[in-house]
Scaffold this active site. Structure first.
Site, PDB file in Angstrom:
ATOM      1  N   LYS A 199       0.221  -1.692   9.741  1.00 18.98           N
ATOM      2  CA  LYS A 199       1.337  -2.302   9.010  1.00 18.98           C
ATOM      3  C   LYS A 199       1.014  -3.769   8.750  1.00 18.98           C
ATOM      4  O   LYS A 199       0.879  -4.565   9.685  1.00 18.98           O
ATOM      5  CB  LYS A 199       2.625  -2.163   9.822  1.00 18.98           C
ATOM      6  CG  LYS A 199       3.862  -2.771   9.148  1.00 18.98           C
ATOM      7  CD  LYS A 199       5.084  -2.545  10.027  1.00 18.98           C
ATOM      8  CE  LYS A 199       6.331  -3.166   9.436  1.00 18.98           C
ATOM      9  NZ  LYS A 199       7.529  -2.942  10.290  1.00 18.98           N
ATOM     10  N   LYS A 252       0.977   0.908   5.733  1.00 16.21           N
ATOM     11  CA  LYS A 252       2.137   0.313   5.057  1.00 16.21           C
ATOM     12  C   LYS A 252       1.815  -1.132   4.718  1.00 16.21           C
ATOM     13  O   LYS A 252       1.375  -1.875   5.606  1.00 16.21           O
ATOM     14  CB  LYS A 252       3.354   0.398   5.984  1.00 16.21           C
ATOM     15  CG  LYS A 252       4.619  -0.247   5.408  1.00 16.21           C
ATOM     16  CD  LYS A 252       5.763  -0.225   6.423  1.00 16.21           C
ATOM     17  CE  LYS A 252       7.010  -0.859   5.812  1.00 16.21           C
ATOM     18  NZ  LYS A 252       8.133  -0.914   6.769  1.00 16.21           N
TER      19      LYS A 252
END
Length: 329
Positions: A199, A252
């Site tokens: 992320k 992400k």
């Protein structure tokens, strides 16, 4: 031309018509690939559209089931729940409350729509008064180790309420192993973990912070989210989480990191999820509303690119529209 050699092979003849193209299509996207993010909030009788995310809503518990039924009718069987509590405090204690908004949403969905698979986001940012993803020290820095107990308590409370998968998004070091042990000790050995393993500290999260009301009150999250310049680290982070017991890993955002997504899938060989995040969604929506792009064509193209890069599942706010378009509506 020698048999067995294809120096001048051109598949263009197979592009003559949709049915011919389908015969050699390498990547297929379907509604079964989608996980739809749902924002559930305290209160009653509210279905509030997020201003920066047209078509995305915050819903109260009494408005939840129409959303679930719409998704099921479209062939979407996976939801990722985010909670907007009535109250916030320094440590985000409503995150693990037995009757928290996500916990109650889990119970409602499991009772009324058992065919829907319920995944819950595990993080503190939506529940803390300061908007950071963990417990802070006196200088305002997130304390990694002190946060692990809070995340574990949240994950166990979700499992008790019926969550079928938990998804820690906080990016604290060691949290997958800590949550795995907590779930196992509480008797939830069969509740898997979908880790937000890779992320990045991205500028594409802005609209989400409107949707989840989770913008940091000060500073930013770069101290515990990843540097966008680092691809090798992204693969290592996924490998660390797999070693700690993750059942699925995630990249992400999706579109700016398709190279990382491809590497994570290829180098780990593990079930891999991509999060097509709010900023990516909102840019497409804004351009479409201005008539600058063909929304249907662009959305299906970008979802195909994410699947082609290696995603087994795609978390996307486009899921409803894409499912309709894929069904020919």
């Amino acid at each position: 031309m020698e048999y067995g050699k294809f120096p001048q092979y051109r598949p263009r003849r197979m592009r003559n018509g949709e049915l011919a193209r389908n015969m050699i299509r390498e990547t297929e996207v379907s509604a079964n690939d989608f996980i739809y993010p749902l924002f559930v909030k305290a209160g009653e009788g509210k279905r509030d559209e997020v201003p920066s995310m047209p078509g995305v809503f915050q819903v109260t518990l009494d408005m939840l089931m129409p959303e679930i039924r719409e998704l099921l009718d479209l062939g979407i069987h996976y939801v990722l729940l985010f909670g907007l509590p009535a109250e916030r405090d320094e440590v985000g204690s409503s995150a693990w409350h037995d009757h928290g908004v996500v916990q109650e949403a889990c119970r409602i969905i499991r009772a009324e729509a058992p065919e829907m698979f319920v995944i819950t986001d595990v993080c503190m940012c939506e529940y803390t008064s300061h908007g950071h993803c963990g417990k802070l020290d006196d200088e305002g820095y997130v304390m990694n180790d002190a946060t692990l107990d809070l995340l574990a308590a949240e994950a166990v409370s979700h499992a008790k309420a019926g969550a079928q998968m938990v998804a820690p998004s906080d990016m604290m070091d060691g949290r997958v192993g800590y949550i795995r042990k907590a779930l196992d000790d509480a008797g939830f050995e069969n509740v898997p973990i979908m880790s937000y393993s890779t992320k990045y500290a991205s500028g594409f999260y802005g609209p989400f912070r409107d949707a989840a009301d989770s913008a940091p009150a000060f500073g930013d999250r770069r101290a515990y989210q990843m540097d966008p310049a680092n691809a090798d680290e992204g693969v290592r982070e996924a490998m660390y989480d797999i070693a700690e017991g993750a059942d699925m890993v995630m990249v992400k955002p999706a579109l700016p990191y398709l190279d990382v997504l491809s590497r994570v899938k290829r180098e780990t060989g593990f079930p891999t999820v991509a999060y097509n995040v709010s900023g990516e969604y909102s840019m497409v929506k804004a351009a479409a509303q201005n008539g600058w792009i063909d929304e249907k064509r662009v959305v299906l193209e970008l979802l195909t690119s994410i699947k082609r890069a290696g995603a087994d599942m795609i978390i996307t706010y486009h899921a409803k529209d894409a499912a309709k378009w894929l069904a020919g509506e």
